[in-house]
Design a protein around this motif. Sequence first.
Motif, PDB file in Angstrom:
ATOM      1  N   CYS A   1      -2.370   8.360  -0.455  1.00 35.67           N
ATOM      2  CA  CYS A   1      -2.614   7.175  -1.282  1.00 35.67           C
ATOM      3  C   CYS A   1      -2.475   7.549  -2.750  1.00 35.67           C
ATOM      4  O   CYS A   1      -3.096   8.514  -3.212  1.00 35.67           O
TER       5      CYS A   1
ATOM      6  N   CYS B   1       0.867  -1.188   0.000  1.00 36.90           N
ATOM      7  CA  CYS B   1       0.000   0.000   0.000  1.00 36.90           C
ATOM      8  C   CYS B   1       0.896   1.229   0.000  1.00 36.90           C
ATOM      9  O   CYS B   1       1.764   1.368   0.870  1.00 36.90           O
TER      10      CYS B   1
ATOM     11  N   CYS C   1      -6.068   0.282  -8.004  1.00 37.37           N
ATOM     12  CA  CYS C   1      -4.917   0.193  -7.096  1.00 37.37           C
ATOM     13  C   CYS C   1      -4.019  -0.956  -7.559  1.00 37.37           C
ATOM     14  O   CYS C   1      -4.448  -2.108  -7.582  1.00 37.37           O
TER      15      CYS C   1
HETATM   16 FE1  SF4 Z   1      -3.230   1.686  -0.253  1.00 39.27          FE
HETATM   17 FE2  SF4 Z   1      -4.485   3.444  -1.770  1.00 39.27          FE
HETATM   18 FE3  SF4 Z   1      -4.259   0.952  -2.615  1.00 39.27          FE
HETATM   19 FE4  SF4 Z   1      -5.887   1.534  -0.547  1.00 39.27          FE
HETATM   20  S1  SF4 Z   1      -6.115   2.193  -2.657  1.00 39.27           S
HETATM   21  S2  SF4 Z   1      -4.423  -0.156  -0.685  1.00 39.27           S
HETATM   22  S3  SF4 Z   1      -4.740   3.207   0.417  1.00 39.27           S
HETATM   23  S4  SF4 Z   1      -2.558   2.386  -2.277  1.00 39.27           S
END
Ligand code: SF4
Length: 336
Positions: free
Chosen positions: A195, A109, A288
């Motif tokens: 993020c 993440c 993501c």
């Molecule tokens: Fe991390 Fe953003 Fe992916 Fe959520 S969306 S796992 S906060 S990188």
Amino acid sequence: MKDINIGSAISDLKKFGFLNIEPNPDLDLFSEIEKLKKEKNAVLLAHYYQEPDIQDVADYIGDSLGLAQEAEKTNAEIIVFAGVHFMAETAKILNPQKKVLLPDLNAGCSLADSAPADLFKKFKERYPDYLVISYINCSAEIKALSDIICTSSNAQKIIESLPAEQKIIFAPDKNLGAYLMKKTGRDMVLWNGACMVHEIFSQEKIAKLKVRHPNAKLIAHPECEEHILRMAEYIGSTTGLLKYTETDSSKEYIVATETGILHQMQISSPEKTFIPAPPDNNCACNDCPHMKLNTLEKLYLCMKYEMPEITMDAEILKAAKKPIERMLSISKQYGL
Ligand code: SF4
Ligand code: 13P
């Protein structure tokens, strides 16, 4: 066609992780995964940002808070976590005796990575009388340095449950932190993390999209930047966004969060239209890359061979458990 040779698969697993094995293409992975769940007394928990096939085979689909609550109460012997590392790690912290599996250990993440524990420890030392509230999107080491964990579903209530004079450090998401400062009127010290997915939306392209879809409402996750949140007609966690589209009377939405959530929105409201909010460049998208490392194939292999497994340092686990339990107990108090 035969399924993969177990002996060579295990030696491949040892050498390369899952990189060079594929399940037999003739297998019906949906029914194989269902069989494995029963055989192994395993529960499959999936975040809304997982690919639709994974969501369809999961026992429970939810946001970070819902997933932590499910992990806390499950009776299953094995927890298979279709999400990212910090989520599976949270399930392990709540279930140290259980086996917790994550289909791809590299599913990290960017937000969690934006707060390295050594730097955060030094930062925290500058504010000795502050209480640390950390967003669940952080490593176990950061959790161990925190007083209370929160998610986007309960952060406001958690902050408001503290005495007004209590000084607070909020980490690691500066966008969520700034949003919460506005909502609660509290002045918090923010860690400078973000993020990568929620910082990609283009204000200009959303404005143009709204001209073409004048009745579409913009709904946004609070990890988005302030200029996007200012345009939004509703702001909430992934569960909050989903519930809003289920009860609101509009027929069209521009959705400023990861695209995985659109699958459940479309299932709940098939008559409505959901448009992913456009990113500010032509190549990166609002998928993501960490969440999308998990695939149905990796999920099947992970359940079949019971690896990769989440393992943790016992001391960190113990220290990280307290602030998570505090979050769960405050959430229960408020019926969240
Ligand atoms: Fe991390 Fe953003 Fe992916 Fe959520 S969306 S796992 S906060 S990188
Ligand atoms: P929620 O699951 O709390 O909505 O957070 C979204 C997210 O970014 C998870 O990585």
